[in-house]
Scaffold this motif. Structure first.
Motif, PDB file in Angstrom:
ATOM      1  N   ALA A 192      11.164   3.994  12.314  1.00 29.87           N
ATOM      2  CA  ALA A 192      12.314   3.830  11.425  1.00 29.87           C
ATOM      3  C   ALA A 192      12.586   5.102  10.643  1.00 29.87           C
ATOM      4  O   ALA A 192      11.678   5.847  10.300  1.00 29.87           O
ATOM      5  CB  ALA A 192      12.074   2.680  10.451  1.00 29.87           C
ATOM      6  N   GLU A 193      13.845   5.316  10.349  1.00 31.26           N
ATOM      7  CA  GLU A 193      14.262   6.360   9.409  1.00 31.26           C
ATOM      8  C   GLU A 193      14.168   5.714   8.025  1.00 31.26           C
ATOM      9  O   GLU A 193      14.782   4.680   7.781  1.00 31.26           O
ATOM     10  CB  GLU A 193      15.695   6.770   9.720  1.00 31.26           C
ATOM     11  CG  GLU A 193      16.255   7.829   8.818  1.00 31.26           C
ATOM     12  CD  GLU A 193      17.703   8.131   9.169  1.00 31.26           C
ATOM     13  OE1 GLU A 193      18.512   8.177   8.227  1.00 31.26           O
ATOM     14  OE2 GLU A 193      18.008   8.300  10.356  1.00 31.26           O
ATOM     15  N   VAL A 194      13.383   6.309   7.130  1.00 33.84           N
ATOM     16  CA  VAL A 194      13.081   5.681   5.845  1.00 33.84           C
ATOM     17  C   VAL A 194      13.603   6.524   4.688  1.00 33.84           C
ATOM     18  O   VAL A 194      13.473   7.745   4.695  1.00 33.84           O
ATOM     19  CB  VAL A 194      11.548   5.485   5.705  1.00 33.84           C
ATOM     20  CG1 VAL A 194      11.170   4.987   4.325  1.00 33.84           C
ATOM     21  CG2 VAL A 194      11.047   4.519   6.777  1.00 33.84           C
ATOM     22  N   SER A 195      14.204   5.827   3.695  1.00 35.08           N
ATOM     23  CA  SER A 195      14.617   6.517   2.471  1.00 35.08           C
ATOM     24  C   SER A 195      13.516   6.370   1.429  1.00 35.08           C
ATOM     25  O   SER A 195      12.723   5.421   1.472  1.00 35.08           O
ATOM     26  CB  SER A 195      15.921   5.922   1.928  1.00 35.08           C
ATOM     27  OG  SER A 195      15.701   4.624   1.414  1.00 35.08           O
ATOM     28  N   GLU A 196      13.458   7.290   0.514  1.00 33.73           N
ATOM     29  CA  GLU A 196      12.468   7.259  -0.563  1.00 33.73           C
ATOM     30  C   GLU A 196      12.723   6.039  -1.451  1.00 33.73           C
ATOM     31  O   GLU A 196      13.841   5.825  -1.912  1.00 33.73           O
ATOM     32  CB  GLU A 196      12.578   8.546  -1.392  1.00 33.73           C
ATOM     33  CG  GLU A 196      11.434   8.789  -2.320  1.00 33.73           C
ATOM     34  CD  GLU A 196      10.122   9.067  -1.607  1.00 33.73           C
ATOM     35  OE1 GLU A 196       9.084   8.651  -2.140  1.00 33.73           O
ATOM     36  OE2 GLU A 196      10.134   9.678  -0.519  1.00 33.73           O
ATOM     37  N   PRO A 197      11.713   5.197  -1.681  1.00 36.02           N
ATOM     38  CA  PRO A 197      11.924   4.048  -2.564  1.00 36.02           C
ATOM     39  C   PRO A 197      12.187   4.509  -3.992  1.00 36.02           C
ATOM     40  O   PRO A 197      11.802   5.610  -4.385  1.00 36.02           O
ATOM     41  CB  PRO A 197      10.624   3.261  -2.454  1.00 36.02           C
ATOM     42  CG  PRO A 197       9.621   4.196  -1.909  1.00 36.02           C
ATOM     43  CD  PRO A 197      10.358   5.259  -1.164  1.00 36.02           C
ATOM     44  N   ALA A 198      12.858   3.645  -4.762  1.00 28.40           N
ATOM     45  CA  ALA A 198      13.237   4.018  -6.125  1.00 28.40           C
ATOM     46  C   ALA A 198      13.215   2.804  -7.044  1.00 28.40           C
ATOM     47  O   ALA A 198      13.374   1.663  -6.597  1.00 28.40           O
ATOM     48  CB  ALA A 198      14.633   4.632  -6.113  1.00 28.40           C
ATOM     49  N   GLU A 199      13.024   3.087  -8.322  1.00 28.49           N
ATOM     50  CA  GLU A 199      13.170   2.062  -9.354  1.00 28.49           C
ATOM     51  C   GLU A 199      14.659   1.754  -9.451  1.00 28.49           C
ATOM     52  O   GLU A 199      15.487   2.666  -9.471  1.00 28.49           O
ATOM     53  CB  GLU A 199      12.675   2.588 -10.706  1.00 28.49           C
ATOM     54  CG  GLU A 199      11.222   3.013 -10.719  1.00 28.49           C
ATOM     55  CD  GLU A 199      10.235   1.855 -10.617  1.00 28.49           C
ATOM     56  OE1 GLU A 199      10.602   0.704 -10.903  1.00 28.49           O
ATOM     57  OE2 GLU A 199       9.081   2.113 -10.229  1.00 28.49           O
ATOM     58  N   ARG A 200      15.010   0.489  -9.511  1.00 27.29           N
ATOM     59  CA  ARG A 200      16.422   0.095  -9.585  1.00 27.29           C
ATOM     60  C   ARG A 200      16.771  -0.340 -10.997  1.00 27.29           C
ATOM     61  O   ARG A 200      15.929  -0.861 -11.727  1.00 27.29           O
ATOM     62  CB  ARG A 200      16.723  -1.029  -8.583  1.00 27.29           C
ATOM     63  CG  ARG A 200      16.390  -0.676  -7.146  1.00 27.29           C
ATOM     64  CD  ARG A 200      17.175   0.521  -6.655  1.00 27.29           C
ATOM     65  NE  ARG A 200      16.745   0.888  -5.288  1.00 27.29           N
ATOM     66  CZ  ARG A 200      17.177   1.937  -4.656  1.00 27.29           C
ATOM     67  NH1 ARG A 200      18.043   2.765  -5.215  1.00 27.29           N
ATOM     68  NH2 ARG A 200      16.749   2.206  -3.443  1.00 27.29           N
ATOM     69  N   GLU A 201      18.032  -0.169 -11.362  1.00 27.40           N
ATOM     70  CA  GLU A 201      18.468  -0.484 -12.721  1.00 27.40           C
ATOM     71  C   GLU A 201      18.308  -1.959 -13.062  1.00 27.40           C
ATOM     72  O   GLU A 201      18.205  -2.312 -14.233  1.00 27.40           O
ATOM     73  CB  GLU A 201      19.912  -0.036 -12.950  1.00 27.40           C
ATOM     74  CG  GLU A 201      20.915  -0.725 -12.069  1.00 27.40           C
ATOM     75  CD  GLU A 201      22.325  -0.201 -12.243  1.00 27.40           C
ATOM     76  OE1 GLU A 201      23.228  -1.026 -12.451  1.00 27.40           O
ATOM     77  OE2 GLU A 201      22.511   1.032 -12.159  1.00 27.40           O
ATOM     78  N   TRP A 202      18.216  -2.813 -12.069  1.00 24.70           N
ATOM     79  CA  TRP A 202      18.061  -4.243 -12.322  1.00 24.70           C
ATOM     80  C   TRP A 202      16.593  -4.642 -12.485  1.00 24.70           C
ATOM     81  O   TRP A 202      16.275  -5.809 -12.666  1.00 24.70           O
ATOM     82  CB  TRP A 202      18.734  -5.078 -11.227  1.00 24.70           C
ATOM     83  CG  TRP A 202      18.456  -4.624  -9.818  1.00 24.70           C
ATOM     84  CD1 TRP A 202      19.215  -3.775  -9.075  1.00 24.70           C
ATOM     85  CD2 TRP A 202      17.337  -4.985  -8.997  1.00 24.70           C
ATOM     86  NE1 TRP A 202      18.640  -3.583  -7.837  1.00 24.70           N
ATOM     87  CE2 TRP A 202      17.482  -4.321  -7.758  1.00 24.70           C
ATOM     88  CE3 TRP A 202      16.225  -5.807  -9.184  1.00 24.70           C
ATOM     89  CZ2 TRP A 202      16.569  -4.446  -6.729  1.00 24.70           C
ATOM     90  CZ3 TRP A 202      15.318  -5.931  -8.145  1.00 24.70           C
ATOM     91  CH2 TRP A 202      15.494  -5.259  -6.938  1.00 24.70           C
ATOM     92  N   GLY A 203      15.679  -3.653 -12.419  1.00 26.30           N
ATOM     93  CA  GLY A 203      14.274  -3.929 -12.711  1.00 26.30           C
ATOM     94  C   GLY A 203      13.346  -3.978 -11.516  1.00 26.30           C
ATOM     95  O   GLY A 203      12.147  -4.142 -11.681  1.00 26.30           O
ATOM     96  N   GLY A 204      13.872  -3.841 -10.328  1.00 23.01           N
ATOM     97  CA  GLY A 204      13.037  -3.880  -9.134  1.00 23.01           C
ATOM     98  C   GLY A 204      12.740  -2.497  -8.591  1.00 23.01           C
ATOM     99  O   GLY A 204      13.074  -1.475  -9.188  1.00 23.01           O
TER     100      GLY A 204
END
Length: 137
Positions: free
Chosen positions: A97-109
């Motif tokens: 898979a082509e993967v993007s860097e995970p990130a903290e989301r503004e909704w808390g996840g």
């Protein structure tokens, strides 16, 4: 009418490549596989992911939209911890898979995305909110 989804069907360009990604790479077990036609994977108690050869899909359903950009749909795989997001994304990347860097989301996840061989985006998500907890096994 009951409020539910039974099948999610995606038209794929190369079914053998999808089989290599989902079955060989991710280790998922097919419920049904007809080479060159369809691969069906049970993804929940009453839900099947159906990967259908694009030509067969077009013959029955109609010609899929085609063009640049990301397909206008995402599939989500929710996990119980933030650390599992990184683990699942690493597994998917190892499978191709082509993967993007995970990130903290503004909704808390905390989420990241992985694209399967046809570019369909899987959101790998840790959602600590009430709705996120309802979809965990």
């Amino acid at each position: 009418m009951d409020q539910r989804i039974s099948f999610v069907t995606l038209a794929v360009r190369d079914l053998a490549r999808s089989h290599a990604f989902y079955v060989d790479g991710l280790g998922w077990s097919p419920e049904m596989y007809v080479a060159g036609e369809v691969l069906m994977l049970k993804v929940g108690p009453h839900v099947v992911l159906s990967l259908w050869d694009r030509a067969a899909f077009a013959a029955e359903v109609g010609e899929p939209l085609d063009g640049p950009g990301v397909p206008p749909v995402t599939l989500a795989h929710n996990v119980a911890t933030r650390e599992e997001v990184d683990e699942v994304l690493a597994t998917m990347q190892a499978a191709g898979a082509e993967v993007s860097e995970p990130a903290e989301r503004e909704w808390g996840g905390y989420t990241g995305y992985a694209a399967d061989p046809d570019g369909f985006r899987w959101e790998i998500a840790w959602n600590p909110g009430e709705i996120g907890q309802t979809v965990l096994p």
